[in-house]
Design a protein around this motif. Sequence first.
Motif, short mmCIF file in Angstrom:
data_model
loop_
_atom_site.label_atom_id
_atom_site.label_comp_id
_atom_site.label_asym_id
_atom_site.label_seq_id
_atom_site.Cartn_x
_atom_site.Cartn_y
_atom_site.Cartn_z
N SER A 171 4.70 -6.92 12.99
CA SER A 171 4.57 -7.79 11.81
C SER A 171 5.53 -7.37 10.70
O SER A 171 6.07 -8.23 10.00
N MET A 175 8.39 -9.79 9.26
CA MET A 175 8.04 -10.27 7.92
C MET A 175 9.25 -10.26 6.98
O MET A 175 10.13 -9.43 7.11
N GLU A 177 10.32 -9.89 2.90
CA GLU A 177 9.86 -9.49 1.57
C GLU A 177 11.09 -9.30 0.68
O GLU A 177 12.18 -9.03 1.17
N PRO A 178 10.90 -9.39 -0.64
CA PRO A 178 12.03 -9.11 -1.55
C PRO A 178 12.36 -7.62 -1.49
O PRO A 178 11.46 -6.78 -1.50
N LYS A 240 1.32 7.77 0.28
CA LYS A 240 1.07 6.99 -0.94
C LYS A 240 -0.42 6.95 -1.18
O LYS A 240 -1.21 6.84 -0.24
N TYR A 242 -3.71 5.33 -3.60
CA TYR A 242 -4.17 4.24 -4.45
C TYR A 242 -5.61 4.51 -4.88
O TYR A 242 -6.47 4.77 -4.02
N ARG A 259 -1.76 -1.30 4.57
CA ARG A 259 -1.61 -2.32 3.53
C ARG A 259 -2.71 -3.38 3.60
O ARG A 259 -3.10 -3.94 2.58
N VAL A 260 -3.23 -3.63 4.80
CA VAL A 260 -4.39 -4.52 4.91
C VAL A 260 -5.57 -3.86 4.20
O VAL A 260 -6.32 -4.50 3.46
N LEU A 262 -5.42 -1.90 1.71
CA LEU A 262 -5.23 -1.99 0.26
C LEU A 262 -5.91 -3.24 -0.31
O LEU A 262 -6.59 -3.18 -1.34
N SER A 263 -5.75 -4.37 0.38
CA SER A 263 -6.43 -5.60 -0.06
C SER A 263 -7.94 -5.40 -0.07
O SER A 263 -8.63 -5.82 -1.01
N ARG A 266 -9.07 -3.06 -2.96
CA ARG A 266 -9.09 -3.78 -4.25
C ARG A 266 -10.34 -4.65 -4.35
O ARG A 266 -10.99 -4.69 -5.40
N ARG A 279 -2.41 6.38 2.20
CA ARG A 279 -1.56 5.82 3.26
C ARG A 279 -0.49 6.84 3.63
O ARG A 279 0.49 7.01 2.90
N PRO A 336 -6.20 -6.55 11.79
CA PRO A 336 -7.45 -6.81 11.06
C PRO A 336 -7.18 -7.61 9.79
O PRO A 336 -6.13 -7.48 9.18
N PRO A 338 -8.40 -8.42 5.81
CA PRO A 338 -9.01 -7.58 4.77
C PRO A 338 -10.54 -7.67 4.74
O PRO A 338 -11.20 -6.67 4.47
N MET B 27 10.05 -15.26 -5.47
CA MET B 27 10.82 -14.04 -5.71
C MET B 27 11.69 -14.20 -6.97
O MET B 27 11.70 -13.31 -7.84
N VAL B 33 6.24 -11.20 -3.16
CA VAL B 33 5.98 -12.25 -2.16
C VAL B 33 6.15 -11.69 -0.75
O VAL B 33 6.95 -10.77 -0.52
N TRP B 35 6.47 -13.29 3.35
CA TRP B 35 6.58 -14.46 4.24
C TRP B 35 6.49 -13.92 5.66
O TRP B 35 7.26 -13.03 6.02
N SER B 61 -2.49 -7.17 2.44
CA SER B 61 -2.35 -7.89 3.70
C SER B 61 -1.39 -9.09 3.56
O SER B 61 -1.56 -9.91 2.67
#
Lengths: 370, 182
Positions: A171, A175, A177-178, A240, A242, A259-260, A262-263, A266, A279, A336, A338, B27, B33, B35, B61
Amino acid sequence: MTRELWKGNEAIAEAAVRAGLEAYFGYPITPQTEVLEYLSRRMPELGRTFLQAESELGAINMVYGAACAGVRVMSTSSSPGVSLMMEGLSYIAGTEIPAVLVNVMRGGPGLGNIAPSQADYSHAVHGGGHGDYFPIVLAPASVQEAIDLTVLSFDLAEKYRSICMIILDGSIGQMMEPIQMPEMKPIQRKDWEWATNGKMGKRERRILTSIYLDPYAEEVTNLRLLERWKHIQQDEVRYKEYFLDDAEFVVIGFGTAGRVALSAVRAARAQGIKVGLLRPVTVSPFPHKVIDELVQRVQGLLVVEMNTGQMLEDVRLSVKGRVPVEFYGRLGGVVPFPDEVLSEIQRVASSRLSLEVNPREEWFERMMAH
Amino acid sequence: MQKEIIIAGFGGQGVLFSGQVVAYAAMDSGRQVTWIPSYGPEMRGGTANCTIVIADNEIGSPLVKNPPLAIALNLPSFDKYEDTLQKGGTLIVNQSMVDRGAKRGDIHVILVPCNEIAEEIGDKKLMNMVAVGALLTALPEITLKDVEKALEAHLPARHKHLLPKNYEALKRGFEAAQKIPA
């Protein structure tokens, strides 16, 4: 600096180029192929070496050869392909030369599937190839982290004359991301004191080998590797954290599972549950020390992985039975959501936890009851 | 702020690209973000989807089970995401490709004839941009202008001549969705 939207696999490829990757050898396999595809264009454009080998076995042995010459070299693959590379990786470890290998993990064992998985944790961290060696293993959870760790992997590999593996799941490879790319570094092939790069009649002959027919000489080599590993454990642990400051419970997960989580953490915080997240970024060396510190002030840990609890074993080594450890895993390429992790946090925070239970067995019972 | 969007349809309908356009706009307006496309076996049988998460903070996630927003460009996607959408969420449906209305009463289903609108503009391939325009009525964090700027900034030079029609498609989709009472 402007941000750009990059796909994980291509970002790793460009980051390696900018870190001075001089030669790449690989073989296509989903979900990693974009690394190879990207470099097949990019490397020739820069006059560098790109070669699609006849197989993963060929690719890793080409990496072995280039690494012996002191060249910044990398290969990338996905789980079944990385299995094929294990013999070569062991030879690289035994020869004490730097090399970078990326594993974009997929569901297994066997041919498995191409969905995101973390099932190669033990394979990367605790073994893989034969013999006594200790690979550095980095586990990014985002595209930016994949870039940063790719750059770092070459420095670590060279500093410790070690294999540096990067394990991520499909993934993160797929994926977007910026991100911000690092500056382009020129290729600087260092004249390492060990590199077999041609003596040109000017110096003594150097020999690189993994053969030590005399067991005492092999033992000395094994001890040298172990001594180097102790320095790595001392200086190169990265993680890391949190919400750990006031955490009563801590979730531990690497890569995508982290990171899942993390959601979920929160969401649990929003419900008033004092939970934090650790993490691990280096899964080898493993952050034993920080877990040791956490154990002294939390009520319980929840390990979340996309496997049957492979990192769980390392967490339990740190915990040494001092606080209850619980486990939640999804298998076979299932990621999984969140809300699943949130219900696990709620369960852990509201139940009477025991030091006596085996977390994997308890989790297995819950899975089978569904 | 965090918003999740799933865009789904047949392969070839521009599902992945339209998701990227939304991601670029997010972004460029300074947000975090992600995708992520469906890949592999999921795409067999001709359906494709992607999930976009837009947030102010580090995104956890990148996948979401019950999104508040979705675009369904064909009937199988309408069937699937009408069931999984969050209560109170908004589902943009390409009316040109479905033969039914909404089943659920607790979500907003906005039917927009994306194919017909795109054909009126003169290029049926713009159907996905009509749908993105419609989506923006339920995504106030991103404006039409943000998406226009993102297209201009990130569309390859060889496609730049297509910008005006893309802008028109976005605007027509937005207007069509606005006319439908929530």
